[in-house]
Scaffold this motif. Structure first.
Motif, mmCIF file in Angstrom:
data_model
loop_
_atom_site.group_PDB
_atom_site.id
_atom_site.type_symbol
_atom_site.label_atom_id
_atom_site.label_comp_id
_atom_site.label_asym_id
_atom_site.label_seq_id
_atom_site.Cartn_x
_atom_site.Cartn_y
_atom_site.Cartn_z
ATOM 1 N N LEU A 1 0.658 -0.805 0.027
ATOM 2 C CA LEU A 1 -0.426 -0.082 -0.071
ATOM 3 C C LEU A 1 0.848 1.220 0.104
ATOM 4 O O LEU A 1 0.709 2.123 -1.280
ATOM 5 C CB LEU A 1 -0.846 -0.231 1.474
ATOM 6 N N ARG B 1 2.745 2.096 -3.400
ATOM 7 C CA ARG B 1 1.374 1.986 -4.392
ATOM 8 C C ARG B 1 1.060 3.655 -4.083
ATOM 9 O O ARG B 1 0.283 4.269 -4.173
ATOM 10 C CB ARG B 1 0.535 0.892 -4.382
ATOM 11 N N ILE C 1 -1.509 4.224 -1.558
ATOM 12 C CA ILE C 1 -3.203 3.657 -1.404
ATOM 13 C C ILE C 1 -2.849 4.684 0.467
ATOM 14 O O ILE C 1 -2.555 3.148 1.235
ATOM 15 C CB ILE C 1 -3.233 2.554 -1.973
ATOM 16 N N THR C 2 -4.045 5.056 0.350
ATOM 17 C CA THR C 2 -4.497 4.994 1.668
ATOM 18 C C THR C 2 -5.786 4.884 2.140
ATOM 19 O O THR C 2 -6.825 5.027 1.499
ATOM 20 C CB THR C 2 -4.370 6.672 2.234
ATOM 21 N N ILE C 3 -6.061 3.639 3.304
ATOM 22 C CA ILE C 3 -7.194 2.841 3.408
ATOM 23 C C ILE C 3 -7.596 3.089 4.417
ATOM 24 O O ILE C 3 -7.004 3.350 5.858
ATOM 25 C CB ILE C 3 -7.112 1.272 3.392
ATOM 26 N N THR D 1 1.871 -4.858 -11.082
ATOM 27 C CA THR D 1 1.233 -3.425 -11.830
ATOM 28 C C THR D 1 1.210 -3.934 -12.288
ATOM 29 O O THR D 1 1.027 -2.698 -13.198
ATOM 30 C CB THR D 1 3.252 -2.497 -11.013
ATOM 31 N N ASP E 1 -6.362 -3.074 -8.574
ATOM 32 C CA ASP E 1 -5.733 -2.939 -7.467
ATOM 33 C C ASP E 1 -5.436 -3.928 -6.691
ATOM 34 O O ASP E 1 -5.619 -5.184 -5.990
ATOM 35 C CB ASP E 1 -6.129 -1.373 -6.684
ATOM 36 N N GLN F 1 -6.391 -4.628 -3.109
ATOM 37 C CA GLN F 1 -7.674 -4.965 -2.658
ATOM 38 C C GLN F 1 -8.242 -5.745 -3.294
ATOM 39 O O GLN F 1 -8.513 -7.359 -3.186
ATOM 40 C CB GLN F 1 -8.063 -3.754 -2.216
#
Length: 286
Positions: free
Chosen positions: A191, A194, A196-198, A232, A237, A239
């Protein structure tokens, strides 16, 4: 001498890498060599690589090695015993006579069973064992491998058995906690790389339990999950890719029969092959 054996996927290479890093940080690592089927499986490079690494840690060793290779460039193409004698034993002896010993260092060898020549596997063990018995090299040798018959036979020889401490690393659910930590850290790193924030915990506790159960004590399953989720070259994505893994695990566990530790891994590798981009299929060799 020390050796660790165990079946494929239990984490021998991960332990070997950690040991190599720890020895290196303490300046105790003389050299390391990792045999791999699809990487370096050529036994002819084994002692040449070991000698090169040793020379990089000692200017005096480097000078002796350089002189030898200038006088006889064919050393690197000679038989294993000749390579060992001329590239390692003789330089070490010359250094000791000059009062410049480089003893006490660890030489770590991983994946000896992945060396492409079984006779070479046996010969490497015999060469090293003879050296330890005759005190021609002042190193601590460490081997990691699967318990293949030719390797077991070589280490079962009296001279080797009496000098070697052996440890078996079995498939065990006792390391579930370590596999969970490995997965959590790996997924969070994916994450972060990449960007990406969850907002919610990912993966969820039930999903993490499913992954750890699917691993069944095999680090190789967890490592393969991370490589798959971290891809990639796909429109999915992380998830979505993890969801695919979890679906595959659920499907493979629907049957009521007893599963082997490698059954989940087989199903997962089948999934990966099915997801290979069409443009890459022509370059894949079976």
């Amino acid at each position: 001498m020390y050796r660790m054996t165990g079946p494929a996927g239990v984490g021998k290479t991960a332990i070997a890498q950690s040991c190599a890093e720890e020895f290196r940080s303490r300046c105790h690592l003389g050299a390391s060599f990792f045999f791999t089927v699809h990487g370096c499986s050529d036994y002819s490079r084994f002692f040449t690589s070991i000698s090169y690494q040793l020379s990089s840690k000692s200017p005096d060793y480097h000078e002796i090695l350089d002189k030898k290779l200038r006088l006889d460039p064919t050393i690197v193409r000679k038989q294993l015993r000749s390579q060992f004698r001329e590239l390692i034993v003789e330089p070490v002896r010359e250094l000791e006579l000059a009062g410049k010993s480089i003893g006490g260092r660890v030489i770590l060898v991983d994946g000896l069973d992945e060396c492409k020549d079984k006779e070479a596997q046996r010969e490497i063990i015999e060469i090293v064992t003879t050296s330890v018995v005759t005190h021609t090299t002042p190193f601590y040798w460490v081997f990691f491998s699967r318990p293949e018959p030719q390797i077991e036979a070589a280490f079962a020889d009296y001279s080797a058995a009496s000098l070697c401490i052996s440890t078996l690393l079995p498939i065990s659910r006792g390391i579930d906690g370590e596999i969970e930590l490995y997965l959590r850290c790996g997924l969070q790193n994916i994450l972060r790389r990449r960007g990406i924030t969850i907002s919610h915990p990912w993966p969820s506790e039930p999903d993490m339990h499913t992954l750890v159960s699917a691993a069944q004590g095999l680090y190789i399953y967890a490592a393969t999950v991370l490589r798959f989720v971290g891809r990639t070259d796909t429109q999915y994505d992380p998830q979505e890719l993890l969801h695919i893994v979890l679906e595959t695990s659920a499907q493979s566990s629907d049957g009521g029969s007893m599963r082997t530790p490698f059954e989940e891994l087989d199903a997962f590798y089948t999934l990966i092959l099915q997801r290979v981009p069409n443009g890459l299929l022509s370059s894949i060799q079976f």
